[in-house]
Motif scaffolding. Sequence first.
Motif, PDB file in Angstrom:
ATOM      1  N   UNK A  14      39.282 -66.585 -58.463  1.00 27.86           N
ATOM      2  CA  UNK A  14      40.451 -66.488 -59.353  1.00 27.86           C
ATOM      3  C   UNK A  14      40.593 -67.791 -60.122  1.00 27.86           C
ATOM      4  N   UNK A  15      40.361 -67.848 -61.444  1.00 30.28           N
ATOM      5  CA  UNK A  15      39.929 -66.728 -62.272  1.00 30.28           C
ATOM      6  C   UNK A  15      38.432 -66.440 -62.117  1.00 30.28           C
ATOM      7  N   UNK A  16      38.050 -65.234 -62.446  1.00 29.22           N
ATOM      8  CA  UNK A  16      36.637 -64.837 -62.489  1.00 29.22           C
ATOM      9  C   UNK A  16      36.127 -65.073 -63.907  1.00 29.22           C
ATOM     10  N   UNK A  17      34.898 -65.532 -64.048  1.00 24.85           N
ATOM     11  CA  UNK A  17      34.379 -66.028 -65.334  1.00 24.85           C
ATOM     12  C   UNK A  17      34.574 -65.062 -66.489  1.00 24.85           C
ATOM     13  N   UNK A  18      34.461 -63.753 -66.194  1.00 26.30           N
ATOM     14  CA  UNK A  18      34.470 -62.786 -67.301  1.00 26.30           C
ATOM     15  C   UNK A  18      35.727 -61.929 -67.303  1.00 26.30           C
ATOM     16  N   UNK A  19      36.784 -62.362 -66.628  1.00 25.29           N
ATOM     17  CA  UNK A  19      37.941 -61.481 -66.480  1.00 25.29           C
ATOM     18  C   UNK A  19      39.167 -62.013 -67.222  1.00 25.29           C
ATOM     19  N   UNK A  20      39.718 -61.138 -68.015  1.00 22.80           N
ATOM     20  CA  UNK A  20      40.922 -61.483 -68.764  1.00 22.80           C
ATOM     21  C   UNK A  20      42.142 -60.734 -68.258  1.00 22.80           C
ATOM     22  N   UNK A  21      42.155 -60.375 -66.972  1.00 18.35           N
ATOM     23  CA  UNK A  21      43.352 -59.725 -66.404  1.00 18.35           C
ATOM     24  C   UNK A  21      44.484 -60.743 -66.353  1.00 18.35           C
ATOM     25  N   UNK A  22      45.694 -60.262 -66.142  1.00 22.42           N
ATOM     26  CA  UNK A  22      46.874 -61.140 -66.174  1.00 22.42           C
ATOM     27  C   UNK A  22      46.732 -62.280 -65.167  1.00 22.42           C
ATOM     28  N   UNK A  23      46.275 -61.977 -63.956  1.00 23.38           N
ATOM     29  CA  UNK A  23      46.133 -63.040 -62.945  1.00 23.38           C
ATOM     30  C   UNK A  23      45.111 -64.087 -63.387  1.00 23.38           C
ATOM     31  N   UNK A  24      43.955 -63.626 -63.874  1.00 24.30           N
ATOM     32  CA  UNK A  24      42.907 -64.576 -64.270  1.00 24.30           C
ATOM     33  C   UNK A  24      43.360 -65.428 -65.456  1.00 24.30           C
ATOM     34  N   UNK A  25      44.017 -64.790 -66.426  1.00 26.67           N
ATOM     35  CA  UNK A  25      44.517 -65.556 -67.571  1.00 26.67           C
ATOM     36  C   UNK A  25      45.556 -66.582 -67.124  1.00 26.67           C
ATOM     37  N   UNK A  26      46.446 -66.174 -66.233  1.00 33.68           N
ATOM     38  CA  UNK A  26      47.472 -67.113 -65.756  1.00 33.68           C
ATOM     39  C   UNK A  26      46.850 -68.257 -64.954  1.00 33.68           C
ATOM     40  N   UNK A  27      45.801 -67.944 -64.181  1.00 33.67           N
ATOM     41  CA  UNK A  27      45.129 -68.998 -63.415  1.00 33.67           C
ATOM     42  C   UNK A  27      44.441 -69.982 -64.363  1.00 33.67           C
ATOM     43  N   UNK A  28      43.874 -69.465 -65.466  1.00 35.32           N
ATOM     44  CA  UNK A  28      43.241 -70.344 -66.462  1.00 35.32           C
ATOM     45  C   UNK A  28      44.266 -71.216 -67.161  1.00 35.32           C
ATOM     46  N   UNK A  29      45.455 -70.663 -67.360  1.00 35.38           N
ATOM     47  CA  UNK A  29      46.486 -71.378 -68.125  1.00 35.38           C
ATOM     48  C   UNK A  29      47.335 -72.288 -67.237  1.00 35.38           C
ATOM     49  N   UNK A  30      47.041 -72.304 -65.923  1.00 31.81           N
ATOM     50  CA  UNK A  30      47.807 -73.169 -65.028  1.00 31.81           C
ATOM     51  C   UNK A  30      49.117 -72.558 -64.566  1.00 31.81           C
ATOM     52  N   UNK A  31      49.310 -71.274 -64.847  1.00 36.24           N
ATOM     53  CA  UNK A  31      50.551 -70.623 -64.399  1.00 36.24           C
ATOM     54  C   UNK A  31      50.410 -70.020 -63.010  1.00 36.24           C
ATOM     55  N   UNK A  32      49.193 -69.897 -62.539  1.00 35.71           N
ATOM     56  CA  UNK A  32      48.920 -69.355 -61.209  1.00 35.71           C
ATOM     57  C   UNK A  32      47.860 -70.273 -60.614  1.00 35.71           C
ATOM     58  N   UNK A  33      47.977 -70.543 -59.296  1.00 40.54           N
ATOM     59  CA  UNK A  33      47.019 -71.440 -58.674  1.00 40.54           C
ATOM     60  C   UNK A  33      45.631 -70.793 -58.605  1.00 40.54           C
ATOM     61  N   UNK A  34      44.598 -71.446 -59.140  1.00 42.31           N
ATOM     62  CA  UNK A  34      43.249 -70.876 -59.044  1.00 42.31           C
ATOM     63  C   UNK A  34      42.783 -70.845 -57.586  1.00 42.31           C
ATOM     64  N   UNK A 259      46.386 -62.789 -45.122  1.00 43.24           N
ATOM     65  CA  UNK A 259      45.397 -62.110 -45.965  1.00 43.24           C
ATOM     66  C   UNK A 259      44.448 -63.130 -46.580  1.00 43.24           C
ATOM     67  N   UNK A 260      43.152 -62.830 -46.495  1.00 45.08           N
ATOM     68  CA  UNK A 260      42.101 -63.641 -47.124  1.00 45.08           C
ATOM     69  C   UNK A 260      41.212 -62.697 -47.944  1.00 45.08           C
ATOM     70  N   UNK A 261      40.213 -63.238 -48.626  1.00 43.61           N
ATOM     71  CA  UNK A 261      39.286 -62.428 -49.442  1.00 43.61           C
ATOM     72  C   UNK A 261      40.094 -61.517 -50.384  1.00 43.61           C
ATOM     73  N   UNK A 262      40.886 -62.156 -51.242  1.00 44.80           N
ATOM     74  CA  UNK A 262      41.816 -61.434 -52.115  1.00 44.80           C
ATOM     75  C   UNK A 262      41.203 -61.329 -53.512  1.00 44.80           C
ATOM     76  N   UNK A 263      41.121 -60.111 -54.026  1.00 37.39           N
ATOM     77  CA  UNK A 263      40.527 -59.928 -55.352  1.00 37.39           C
ATOM     78  C   UNK A 263      41.465 -60.470 -56.436  1.00 37.39           C
ATOM     79  N   UNK A 264      40.865 -60.914 -57.539  1.00 33.19           N
ATOM     80  CA  UNK A 264      41.686 -61.541 -58.596  1.00 33.19           C
ATOM     81  C   UNK A 264      42.698 -60.577 -59.226  1.00 33.19           C
TER      82      UNK A 264
END
Length: 295
Positions: A14-34, A259-264
């Motif tokens: 999280x984020x995944x290199x090719x993913x533009x889902x809300x979680x991945x975008x927020x993780x890239x933007x610093x709004x969600x912890x990568x 919970x571990x191994x959580x998908x992005x």
Amino acid sequence: MHIIVLGAAAGGGLPQWNCGCANCNDARAGRLRPSGQSSLAVSADGEHWSILNASPDIRQQMLDTPALHPRGLRGSSVASVLVTNGDIDHIAGLLSLREQTPFSLFATGEIHAVLDGNRIFDAVSHDKVTRQTVSLDMPFALHKGLEATLFAVPGKVPLFLEGESVDTGLIGEQTVGLRLSDGRSVAYYIPGCAYVPDDLLSRLADADHLLFDGTLWDDDEMIRSGTGVKTGRRMGHISISGPEGSIARLATIPARKTFVHINNTNPVWRPGSGERAHVERHGWQVAQDGMEIMT
Ligand code: MLT
Ligand code: MN
Ligand code: ZN
């Protein structure tokens, strides 16, 4: 027992290199912890450590974890590495551990066969890295003072070995859970599990802490979000929600649960979400990188 979450995310991170889902975008933007990919470190004494699953992010994960830094000119506090299946997110990091420092590599016979069947893993020197084949349900020492036992949980063969038809509820040596005991407490680590059979419930009765597959919130999450074409079931992962989901099936286990191994794509990543509130209300916490569990 001291457990450090090196990576809380499933394959891709999280984020995944090719993913533009809300979680991945927020993780890239610093709004969600990568978060890095699926791995734990565990120690019975704070001196010797074992890595549970070697993720593609292991180099950065070890850099971020002082307990795993070298103690001398060359060497490591890592006594052993154990892998619970042959998936890329759990084995690719072995290639980063190839620099001639000895450790033991524990896996079932079938998983060792997957590794031995791919010559790139010969780079992890057979002279220095001792392959130890572990039989199911036979306790062994992961390092001094830390007893471990592997047991079968429902799963499937690694994605890169799937044939025309795939048994997604295979019970054998391809996907295992791990029981850890230091003589004082018992932890279970099950990062991949297709469903919870009744015998797993009885097995987990002595758990003080359970770290469990949190890949998806619900079975068609990836299809609905447009990020994939597979259900959780097809990927060999139980969902968190629903009557057959992990929260419901594991409700009677009195342990602390993580919970571990959580998908992005999973909404439990989001601290303010209803899904996060739901899991916490049911006694679960959501892992994050660097989280320390003392049990
Ligand atoms: C999984 O947990 O299903 C695998 O890590 C998927 C993958 O290999 O990408
Ligand atoms: Mn995975
Ligand atoms: Zn994403």
